[in-house]
Write an enzyme that holds these catalytic residues in place. Structure first.
Site, mmCIF file in Angstrom:
data_model
loop_
_atom_site.group_PDB
_atom_site.id
_atom_site.type_symbol
_atom_site.label_atom_id
_atom_site.label_comp_id
_atom_site.label_asym_id
_atom_site.label_seq_id
_atom_site.Cartn_x
_atom_site.Cartn_y
_atom_site.Cartn_z
ATOM 1 N N TRP A 9 -2.837 -28.505 40.738
ATOM 2 C CA TRP A 9 -3.457 -27.237 41.097
ATOM 3 C C TRP A 9 -3.036 -26.817 42.507
ATOM 4 C CZ3 TRP A 9 -7.458 -26.300 44.817
ATOM 5 C CH2 TRP A 9 -8.049 -25.041 44.732
ATOM 6 N N HIS A 10 -2.861 -27.773 43.396
ATOM 7 C CA HIS A 10 -2.376 -27.453 44.735
ATOM 8 C C HIS A 10 -0.904 -27.057 44.701
ATOM 9 C CE1 HIS A 10 -6.034 -29.621 46.133
ATOM 10 N NE2 HIS A 10 -5.927 -28.804 47.155
#
Length: 390
Positions: free
Chosen positions: A317-318
């Site tokens: 997600w990062h």
């Protein structure tokens, strides 16, 4: 305009909060006002980058259409899959494109707004959301205080607050708390984070710098990341309260954590609870239901797999870069090992309540956490590359 950074943002924010105070203290609803100012702030943010603004607008339209499409037949698995795919595709395209330096459908805040859109779709299919009007969902997705960096709120709680007309005394208390949170966040982000950043110099990293310099840099980065992100979160909470929305807390003294699971109950709380509810719980439930894990320790192994999936997704997600993916994998392994240690270790059960053990556990946890931030920042990968090239 950069949110919670540019002087022009704070100048306009002062006017917005003053008007909100008048509306709230006179017993009127803040819902329409909050929606209008959120859309205005988003237009100002994307004013100099019209292409990414167009991506954001398209995302909103698609997310709203996907939810209304699903609401007509929420039990339909086919509609659920279509709505979920429509909500996730822009983020996946952006993350994949970013690996090669291309901005595909990306815009500031896409990671956070995607999780909000996905939460709406999942809970609609699960029967928790029976109805959600287009204006309410638009307000939830576009809410400007939390648009670019969270915290990640939940739609049902948000809509309840948005529709509530607060009593004068009740809103006065929220307004006072909001202003205090805003002030605290400004001190964190604009003062403390700036001071730490002055001594944090990643450009000076090299494989020739000494061990203690690397340790010092890792600790400085951990403090900078906390003050910067926690400061932003406090300011976002503060503005939210002024607008009548009780945005949840995102940090709770993470540097006093005595275990890695305790750390994730204190650090980026809205993200960790989102992943717990929508990834970990579903992965472990499916593994248990389908009996894919066997043996006397199957509950433990199931939980460990759930933690691994949970944290690897958190890393992805990062970003889909090695640093972020290894960061997620690292925490997934730590969470799995901690689960086994807490469940199986007689030593832990015998000493966990003793003060010396709590202090030792805190010390070990902090070293593991700071090392993870060194992975996250790219410091570890730089050192590894330097060693290999040397």
């Amino acid at each position: 305009m950069s949110f919670f950074a540019d002087p022009s943002f704070f100048e306009l924010l002062a006017v917005v909060v003053a008007v909100a105070a008048v509306i709230g203290l006179t017993g009127h609803s803040l819902r329409r006002y909050g929606l209008v100012v959120s859309l205005v702030f988003l237009c100002l943010m994307f004013y100099t980058t019209p292409l990414t603004g167009a991506f954001a607008a398209c995302f909103m339209v698609v997310a709203l259409a996907a939810e209304q499409f699903l609401l007509r037949k929420p039990d339909s698995k086919a509609r659920y899959r279509v709505a979920l795919a429509l909500s996730l595709t822009p983020l996946v395209a952006y993350k994949v494109g970013a690996v090669w330096g291309a901005n595909i459908l990306g815009f500031s805040g896409i990671s956070y707004v995607t999780f909000r859109a996905v939460q709406v779709v999942i809970e609609t299919h699960g029967g928790l959301i029976k109805e959600l009007s287009v204006p309410d969902e638009l307000y939830f997705l576009a809410f400007f205080p939390t648009f670019t960096s969270g915290p990640i709120d939940r739609s049902r709680r948000f809509v309840d607050d948005a529709h509530k007309v607060w009593e004068r005394d009740e809103y006065a208390g929220m307004l006072a708390r909001g202003l205090l949170l805003l002030l605290a966040g400004m001190i964190y982000k604009l003062v403390l984070a700036t001071l730490v950043h002055r001594y944090y110099a990643p450009a000076a990293w090299s494989d020739t710098t000494g061990f203690w310099y690397q340790v010092q840099t890792a600790y400085q980065y951990a403090l900078y990341l906390f003050f910067d992100f926690a400061g932003y979160s406090l300011m976002a909470m503060g503005v939210s309260y002024c607008l009548g929305i009780r945005t949840p807390r995102n940090f709770r003294a993470p540097f006093v954590s005595t275990s890695i699971d305790d750390f994730w109950n204190r650090w980026h709380i809205s993200l960790s609870t989102w992943l717990r509810d929508f990834v970990f719980m579903r992965v472990t439930r499916d593994l248990m239901r389908k009996k894919l894990i066997h043996g006397k320790n199957r509950r433990l192994r199931t939980a460990q797999i759930g933690f691994l999936c949970n944290m690897v997704l958190m890393g992805a997600w990062h970003g889909l870069t090695p640093d972020y993916l290894i960061y997620g994998l690292y925490h997934g392994v730590l969470m799995g090992l901690a689960e086994a240690y807490h469940k199986k270790s007689k030593f832990y059960k015998a000493h966990k309540d003793q003060n010396w053990y709590k202090v030792a556990s805190w010390f070990v946890t902090m070293q593991l956490v700071v090392f993870s931030f060194a992975i996250f920042s790219g410091q570890v990968s730089m050192l590894v590359k330097g060693a290999l090239n040397g």
